[in-house]
Scaffold this motif. Sequence first.
Motif, PDB file in Angstrom:
ATOM      1  N   ARG B  36       0.836  -1.212   0.000  1.00 52.75           N
ATOM      2  CA  ARG B  36       0.000   0.000   0.000  1.00 52.75           C
ATOM      3  C   ARG B  36       0.870   1.261   0.000  1.00 52.75           C
ATOM      4  N   LEU B  37       1.995   1.191   0.712  1.00 56.99           N
ATOM      5  CA  LEU B  37       2.928   2.322   0.685  1.00 56.99           C
ATOM      6  C   LEU B  37       3.417   2.556  -0.749  1.00 56.99           C
ATOM      7  N   ILE B  38       3.778   1.454  -1.402  1.00 55.45           N
ATOM      8  CA  ILE B  38       4.283   1.568  -2.783  1.00 55.45           C
ATOM      9  C   ILE B  38       3.199   2.151  -3.688  1.00 55.45           C
ATOM     10  N   LEU B  39       1.974   1.660  -3.506  1.00 52.03           N
ATOM     11  CA  LEU B  39       0.854   2.152  -4.318  1.00 52.03           C
ATOM     12  C   LEU B  39       0.662   3.664  -4.101  1.00 52.03           C
ATOM     13  N   ASN B  40       0.733   4.088  -2.852  1.00 51.53           N
ATOM     14  CA  ASN B  40       0.584   5.516  -2.565  1.00 51.53           C
ATOM     15  C   ASN B  40       1.691   6.335  -3.216  1.00 51.53           C
ATOM     16  N   ALA B  41       2.904   5.801  -3.161  1.00 50.72           N
ATOM     17  CA  ALA B  41       4.033   6.511  -3.767  1.00 50.72           C
ATOM     18  C   ALA B  41       3.833   6.635  -5.279  1.00 50.72           C
ATOM     19  N   VAL B  42       3.353   5.573  -5.893  1.00 49.22           N
ATOM     20  CA  VAL B  42       3.120   5.592  -7.345  1.00 49.22           C
ATOM     21  C   VAL B  42       2.016   6.594  -7.686  1.00 49.22           C
ATOM     22  N   LYS B  43       0.966   6.608  -6.867  1.00 48.77           N
ATOM     23  CA  LYS B  43      -0.142   7.550  -7.112  1.00 48.77           C
ATOM     24  C   LYS B  43       0.358   9.001  -7.061  1.00 48.77           C
ATOM     25  N   ILE B  44       1.181   9.287  -6.056  1.00 43.70           N
ATOM     26  CA  ILE B  44       1.698  10.655  -5.920  1.00 43.70           C
ATOM     27  C   ILE B  44       2.583  11.007  -7.113  1.00 43.70           C
ATOM     28  N   ALA B  45       3.455  10.064  -7.476  1.00 46.61           N
ATOM     29  CA  ALA B  45       4.369  10.327  -8.595  1.00 46.61           C
ATOM     30  C   ALA B  45       3.581  10.556  -9.887  1.00 46.61           C
ATOM     31  N   THR B  46       2.539   9.741 -10.096  1.00 44.34           N
ATOM     32  CA  THR B  46       1.705   9.890 -11.300  1.00 44.34           C
ATOM     33  C   THR B  46       1.030  11.262 -11.316  1.00 44.34           C
ATOM     34  N   ALA B  47       0.413  11.591 -10.174  1.00 41.31           N
ATOM     35  CA  ALA B  47      -0.303  12.873 -10.100  1.00 41.31           C
ATOM     36  C   ALA B  47       0.672  14.034 -10.283  1.00 41.31           C
ATOM     37  N   GLU B  48       1.852  13.896  -9.711  1.00 39.47           N
ATOM     38  CA  GLU B  48       2.812  14.994  -9.796  1.00 39.47           C
ATOM     39  C   GLU B  48       3.327  15.172 -11.227  1.00 39.47           C
ATOM     40  N   LEU B  49       3.558  14.045 -11.885  1.00 37.58           N
ATOM     41  CA  LEU B  49       4.008  14.154 -13.275  1.00 37.58           C
ATOM     42  C   LEU B  49       2.975  14.857 -14.141  1.00 37.58           C
ATOM     43  N   GLN B  50       1.700  14.530 -13.870  1.00 38.88           N
ATOM     44  CA  GLN B  50       0.625  15.127 -14.674  1.00 38.88           C
ATOM     45  C   GLN B  50       0.421  16.599 -14.337  1.00 38.88           C
ATOM     46  N   ALA B  51       0.604  16.928 -13.050  1.00 44.86           N
ATOM     47  CA  ALA B  51       0.197  18.267 -12.612  1.00 44.86           C
ATOM     48  C   ALA B  51       1.356  19.198 -12.335  1.00 44.86           C
ATOM     49  N   ASP B  52       2.579  18.692 -12.463  1.00 41.16           N
ATOM     50  CA  ASP B  52       3.722  19.486 -12.042  1.00 41.16           C
ATOM     51  C   ASP B  52       3.717  20.875 -12.671  1.00 41.16           C
ATOM     52  N   ARG B  53       3.500  20.878 -13.993  1.00 40.11           N
ATOM     53  CA  ARG B  53       3.547  22.178 -14.668  1.00 40.11           C
ATOM     54  C   ARG B  53       2.381  23.056 -14.204  1.00 40.11           C
TER      55      ARG B  53
END
Lengths: 352, 119
Positions: B36-53
């Motif tokens: 679940r920790l890994i899943l949360n980390a992946v979710k954050i990374a995905t969201a950040e990649l999409q929204a970073d700009r």
Amino acid sequence: MTATLAESRLAQHKTALEDFLATAAEADAVDLDDVVPLTGGAIQENWLLDLRFHGGAHAGRRQVVLRTDAASGVAVSRSRAEEFALLKAARAAGVSVPEPLWLCKDPAILGKVFYVMARVEGTAAPHKLMKDKELGGDRERLATHLGAELAKIHSIRPPQAALPFLGEVPAHPALATVERYRAHLDRLGALSLPLEWGLRWCERHAPDCAGVTLVHQDFRTGNYMVDRQGLTAILDWEFCDWGDPMSDIGWFCAKCWRYAHPELEAGGIAERRSFYRGYEEAAGTRIDPQVIAYWEVMAHLRWAVIALQQGERTLSGEQPSLELALTGRIYPPQLEREILRATAPDRWSAAR
Amino acid sequence: MKGGEANAAELLRLVEHELANEVLPQLSGDLRYRARLILNAVKIATAELQADRDLSTAIKDALGPLTASAIDAPDTSGKGAADQVQALQQMLRQGELDADPQLFEALVCIAEARCKLVP
């Protein structure tokens, strides 16, 4: 020797540990039959020991808990020797704590300082408390009991000869706290404007302290044990210091420690008034809700700073841990939002 | 058409899906917690990649006018965003932005945007 004991890190120290326990307990001999690792957070290791005492006041079988530093202990928490002294002081003040039994400062026994305390039945896991409404008995009564326990902790006032490591008594705890958190942020290189906004609000609205006491500093759901009947022990004394007693009440009631039940303002378990009633009756003082509201803002600031520090522990390479990295990443934004909600421009008093 | 090659964000989204639907249901206890920790980390990374700009733009939009007026000049000095935030931090500590409604609104916007990136 059981498989668990043989595989544990304590196995190589078995004889030395048995000899220490026999001497400390004034027994003829002690047999260590089994050990079970207990959860103890990132800073400490806790082991449940199955012992057989031969002779002496403890003769017979007994389960105790051995507590020592984890491999990656952090310097911010009290040492185990200090924690042992705090447990003794708390027990003397009538607080429900596991009975502190023996402290070992000799590194030849385990390679590090440890102490042994009586085993207390129950669980401290917040998710179990949130899910199982029967756990802890009647919840309003539990909150009242917790309030009374906290008042007993706050009955310990400076100076205390047995607690010399607590150091200077702060002249103005709230302002000293603001200063400390700014220093922590600077050391981290953290540039967080919402946290700075909150800290400035706390600086501007710092309440006077009616009297410095011992403060637990982590008195919250997750750090007390309960069984089906009610409270069995207050845990985790490693952050104790001299401070404003109202800060502990703010920490306990802060939204960030209500877990799945934000509507239950006393630690996610009960109504706030039950907790306050227990505290006020035991302490013989009235709680000022406005002061607690202040310390709840400070609680969110504190947790945000701690979360960033935990994140930094792994980012700095000190301790590789996805869990720590996520703590530093997930909690601060939510805490910033809470801090801003509580410190909107209309909640600033006129300039002094 | 993407030519059949997944980019970083798409790979992360697929990892998230695989973890949540195929791996996690098979696990229990400590391993489930760690997954679940890994899943949360992946979710954050995905969201950040999409929204970073988007987030950077939001921060710049929210703080830009403030930093320009706060430091009494538009950002023509080549100072980076971090320098501008640092200037605001110092002003906050010195009490020059107490209860400032414009800054407060900007901070709320940024906090909301940051909250959207975490599960």
